[in-house]
Structure formats: C-alpha cells, structure tokens
Design an enzyme around this catalytic site. Structure first.
Site, PDB file in Angstrom:
ATOM      1  N   TYR A 157       0.847  -1.206   0.000  1.00  0.00           N
ATOM      2  CA  TYR A 157       0.000   0.000   0.000  1.00  0.00           C
ATOM      3  C   TYR A 157       0.879   1.252   0.000  1.00  0.00           C
ATOM      4  CZ  TYR A 157      -3.827   3.085   1.581  1.00  0.00           C
ATOM      5  OH  TYR A 157      -4.768   4.085   1.700  1.00  0.00           O
ATOM      6  N   LYS A 161       0.875   3.752  -3.278  1.00  0.00           N
ATOM      7  CA  LYS A 161       0.292   5.090  -3.075  1.00  0.00           C
ATOM      8  C   LYS A 161       1.345   6.174  -3.309  1.00  0.00           C
ATOM      9  CE  LYS A 161      -4.084   4.298  -1.921  1.00  0.00           C
ATOM     10  NZ  LYS A 161      -5.243   4.910  -2.560  1.00  0.00           N
TER      11      LYS A 161
HETATM   12  P1  NDP Z   1     -13.901   1.693   1.076  1.00  0.00           P
HETATM   13  O1  NDP Z   1     -13.373   0.298   1.195  1.00  0.00           O
HETATM   14  O2  NDP Z   1     -14.886   2.190   2.066  1.00  0.00           O
HETATM   15  O3  NDP Z   1     -14.512   1.884  -0.394  1.00  0.00           O
HETATM   16  C1  NDP Z   1     -13.777   1.518  -1.516  1.00  0.00           C
HETATM   17  C2  NDP Z   1     -14.598   1.808  -2.761  1.00  0.00           C
HETATM   18  O4  NDP Z   1     -13.829   1.419  -3.898  1.00  0.00           O
HETATM   19  C3  NDP Z   1     -15.879   1.019  -2.829  1.00  0.00           C
HETATM   20  O5  NDP Z   1     -16.851   1.758  -3.548  1.00  0.00           O
HETATM   21  C4  NDP Z   1     -15.470  -0.228  -3.622  1.00  0.00           C
HETATM   22  O6  NDP Z   1     -16.632  -0.834  -4.178  1.00  0.00           O
HETATM   23  C5  NDP Z   1     -14.528   0.425  -4.642  1.00  0.00           C
HETATM   24  N1  NDP Z   1     -13.502  -0.439  -5.212  1.00  0.00           N
HETATM   25  C6  NDP Z   1     -12.568  -1.179  -4.566  1.00  0.00           C
HETATM   26  N2  NDP Z   1     -11.816  -1.860  -5.441  1.00  0.00           N
HETATM   27  C7  NDP Z   1     -12.270  -1.515  -6.678  1.00  0.00           C
HETATM   28  C8  NDP Z   1     -11.897  -1.895  -7.980  1.00  0.00           C
HETATM   29  N3  NDP Z   1     -10.915  -2.761  -8.210  1.00  0.00           N
HETATM   30  N4  NDP Z   1     -12.573  -1.350  -9.024  1.00  0.00           N
HETATM   31  C9  NDP Z   1     -13.584  -0.472  -8.815  1.00  0.00           C
HETATM   32  N5  NDP Z   1     -13.986  -0.081  -7.588  1.00  0.00           N
HETATM   33  C10 NDP Z   1     -13.332  -0.614  -6.541  1.00  0.00           C
HETATM   34  O7  NDP Z   1     -12.613   2.619   1.020  1.00  0.00           O
HETATM   35  P2  NDP Z   1     -12.351   4.083   1.638  1.00  0.00           P
HETATM   36  O8  NDP Z   1     -13.480   4.978   1.336  1.00  0.00           O
HETATM   37  O9  NDP Z   1     -11.867   3.896   3.014  1.00  0.00           O
HETATM   38  O10 NDP Z   1     -11.071   4.496   0.770  1.00  0.00           O
HETATM   39  C11 NDP Z   1     -11.171   5.139  -0.481  1.00  0.00           C
HETATM   40  C12 NDP Z   1      -9.782   5.546  -0.912  1.00  0.00           C
HETATM   41  O11 NDP Z   1      -9.209   6.382   0.099  1.00  0.00           O
HETATM   42  C13 NDP Z   1      -8.810   4.378  -1.086  1.00  0.00           C
HETATM   43  O12 NDP Z   1      -8.011   4.592  -2.218  1.00  0.00           O
HETATM   44  C14 NDP Z   1      -7.978   4.406   0.179  1.00  0.00           C
HETATM   45  O13 NDP Z   1      -6.697   3.882  -0.019  1.00  0.00           O
HETATM   46  C15 NDP Z   1      -7.925   5.910   0.452  1.00  0.00           C
HETATM   47  N6  NDP Z   1      -7.647   6.241   1.840  1.00  0.00           N
HETATM   48  C16 NDP Z   1      -8.514   5.855   2.842  1.00  0.00           C
HETATM   49  C17 NDP Z   1      -8.258   6.196   4.156  1.00  0.00           C
HETATM   50  C18 NDP Z   1      -9.185   5.827   5.277  1.00  0.00           C
HETATM   51  O14 NDP Z   1      -8.800   5.993   6.454  1.00  0.00           O
HETATM   52  N7  NDP Z   1     -10.386   5.347   5.012  1.00  0.00           N
HETATM   53  C19 NDP Z   1      -7.045   6.939   4.513  1.00  0.00           C
HETATM   54  C20 NDP Z   1      -6.211   7.281   3.397  1.00  0.00           C
HETATM   55  C21 NDP Z   1      -6.508   6.946   2.116  1.00  0.00           C
HETATM   56  P3  NDP Z   1     -16.626  -2.372  -4.696  1.00  0.00           P
HETATM   57  O15 NDP Z   1     -16.075  -3.200  -3.569  1.00  0.00           O
HETATM   58  O16 NDP Z   1     -18.055  -2.658  -5.036  1.00  0.00           O
HETATM   59  O17 NDP Z   1     -15.751  -2.395  -5.895  1.00  0.00           O
END
Ligand code: NDP
Length: 261
Positions: A157, A161
C-alpha cells in the site's frame, strides 16, 4: 458561494461507499452530474439511483473493476455514452494491504500496482482527451498519508500510493497547457464502514469503539478519525472554480497525523 460545478460531469471511482460516496454526494449537492464506479453492481446502482433522486441530478452507474484495462475502458466509454465525456475525474478506488515484503507474492504486488497506479494511468489516457474537447478539467488522486509516512504492516500500500502521488505530479505537468488541473490528496484516518468492520472483527461488538479510539489516539494529533464528509469538502473545493490556481500539488487532510513539515 457558487463553486461553478453545476452541470459538470464527474467520474468517481470507488464511489459506492466511504470516501468516494461522500465526494459523490458533495459534488451532487453542487449540481454536478456523476459517473459512479465500483465493482458490486447492486451497490453502485442503488447509490446511483438514491443520489440522483436526492439531488435532482443525473447519475450513471458503471459496475467495473478499475484494476483491469477492460474495467477502465468501460468507465471511459460509459462517460462518453452517458454524457459525451467528463470534466472531472476522481481516482479514489483503493484498499489497504497487509503483508510483509518477505512473504508477499508477485501477484499481490501486481494487483495493487494495477489498482492504485495503472487505473489512474489508463483512465487519464482515456479521459484527458474528453476533457480537452470540453476545454479543460480536473483530475484528483486519492492517495494516502502512507505515501510519505508508511505504516509498517502494509508495504505494498505504501509503495503503490507513493507511486500514485508521483504520477499525479507528472500528469499535472503534461496537461497544464490544456487547462486541466491535477492534484493529489493524502488523507489520514477517515472513518469509513471498512474501518468499523475491521475493528468489529478484531475487537468484537463490545470493544470495537475502544479499538478505533486507540488507533486515533496512537496516530492522529486530533485524537479522532475524520469523517468522509469532512474530507469530501476538500475534494469538492479542489474540483471547483475557487481552486483555479492549484495544480501539481499534494494536500494532506489528516488531523495532524503527518510528523514532518
Ligand atoms: P472503502 O473500502 O470504504 O470503499 C472503496 C470503494 O472502492 C468502494 O466503492 C469499492 O466498491 C470500490 N472499489 C474497490 N476496489 C475496486 C476496484 N478494483 N474497481 C472499482 N472499484 C473498486 O474505502 P475508503 O473509502 O476507506 O477508501 C477510499 C480511498 O481512500 C482508497 O483509495 C484508500 O486507499 C484511500 N484512503 C482511505 C483512508 C481511510 O482511512 N479510510 C485513509 C487514506 C486513504 P466495490 O467493492 O463494489 O468495488
């Protein structure tokens, strides 16, 4: 304050839950139409219909895996078909990893490279030409504080990133003459349903809130998680006409978690 987002078309990958969903709602509240992308078709369709109804805007749901070339092509053609192209691209889909360098396989490294980096590359290749035809646009990358301040338990990760952050900077210089602004946001701890689910698994129903507070106490100077909505405001601002001099930068939204200047 008019943010100039009415009738713009915004693609949000990973838009069906968590941060992406909050960003989608923030843009919808400003009158932008959306292309909402995630793999699970039921969830993406349900959220697309709910947001369209709530904000009176158009939302096109695309069930696609952006870690694949085919999935990215479906997003690019979906935006073209539904709206004639897009003005805003939010590369948000992503997820944490959990491994050691000694034990992780090539396949795992490749998957995260495809999800966190190649999705942004492939979507830029397909969406930037749409933006050029429309006179400009905005690309935002959701990386992570881990891009510069790694967590020991997720080297894949951290590395991917970090690469996304560099991709963002590099893309910004390539398209600056096309009136396309490109920025990266590095969030800290944001309380999404996934954090809650993991905490419940680790600490049980009675202990999960204390577990989450322990994480916040250890990492965030503010000693709390941010909400997806708090972070979404920042995304919406960077997409807006109020941020027209911002490009090629990375912004931290992390409650004081970053330990360097
Ligand atoms: P969630 O796990 O809550 O949501 C992830 C979203 O991405 C879902 O809509 C999921 O839907 C979709 N997704 C995952 N893999 C794929 C794929 N291969 N293709 C298309 N859609 C995909 O994640 P967060 O909201 O927590 O995180 C969102 C972003 O923010 C990420 O990139 C994460 O690394 C980053 N981030 C998050 C932090 C946190 O504390 N939450 C901190 C720092 C960065 P589905 O499974 O249906 O595909």
């Amino acid at each position: 304050m008019d943010l100039g987002l009415r009738d713009k078309v915004a693609i949000i990958t990973g838009g069906s839950v968590g941060i992406g969903l909050a960003v989608a709602e923030g843009l919808a509240a400003e009158g932008a139409n959306l292309v909402l992308v995630a793999r699970n078709p039921d969830r993406v369709d349900a959220e697309a219909a709910r947001i369209a109804d709530k904000y009176g805007i158009l939302v096109h749901g695309v069930a696609a895996d952006v870690a694949t070339a085919e999935g990215c092509n479906a997003v690019i053609s979906g935006a073209q078909k539904a709206f004639g192209g897009a003005d805003i691209l939010i590369n948000n889909a992503g997820t944490g990893s959990n491994e050691t360098i000694q034990e992780a396989t090539d396949e795992k490294w490749q998957y995260y490279w495809d999800l966190h980096v190649m999705a942004a590359v492939r979507l830029a290749r397909g969406i930037v030409p749409q933006m050029k035809k429309r006179g400009g646009g905005v690309v935002l990358h959701n990386a992570s504080i881990c891009a510069v301040q790694p967590l020991w338990y997720e080297p894949i990760y951290n590395t991917t990133k970090s690469a996304l952050m560099m991709f963002s900077k590099t893309l910004s210089t390539e398209v600056v003459g096309d009136n396309i602004r490109v920025n990266c946001i590095n969030p800290g701890l944001i309380l999404t349903p996934d954090w809650v689910k993991t905490a419940r698994q680790l600490a049980g129903e009675d202990g999960y809130q204390a577990h989450l507070q322990g994480v916040a106490d250890e990492y965030a100077a503010m000693k709390r998680f941010g909400t997806p909505e708090e972070l979404a405001h920042f995304f919406v601002f960077l997409c807006s006409d109020k941020a027209t001099y911002s490009t090629g930068s990375t912004y931290f939204v992390d409650g004081g978690m970053l330990k360097t200047i």
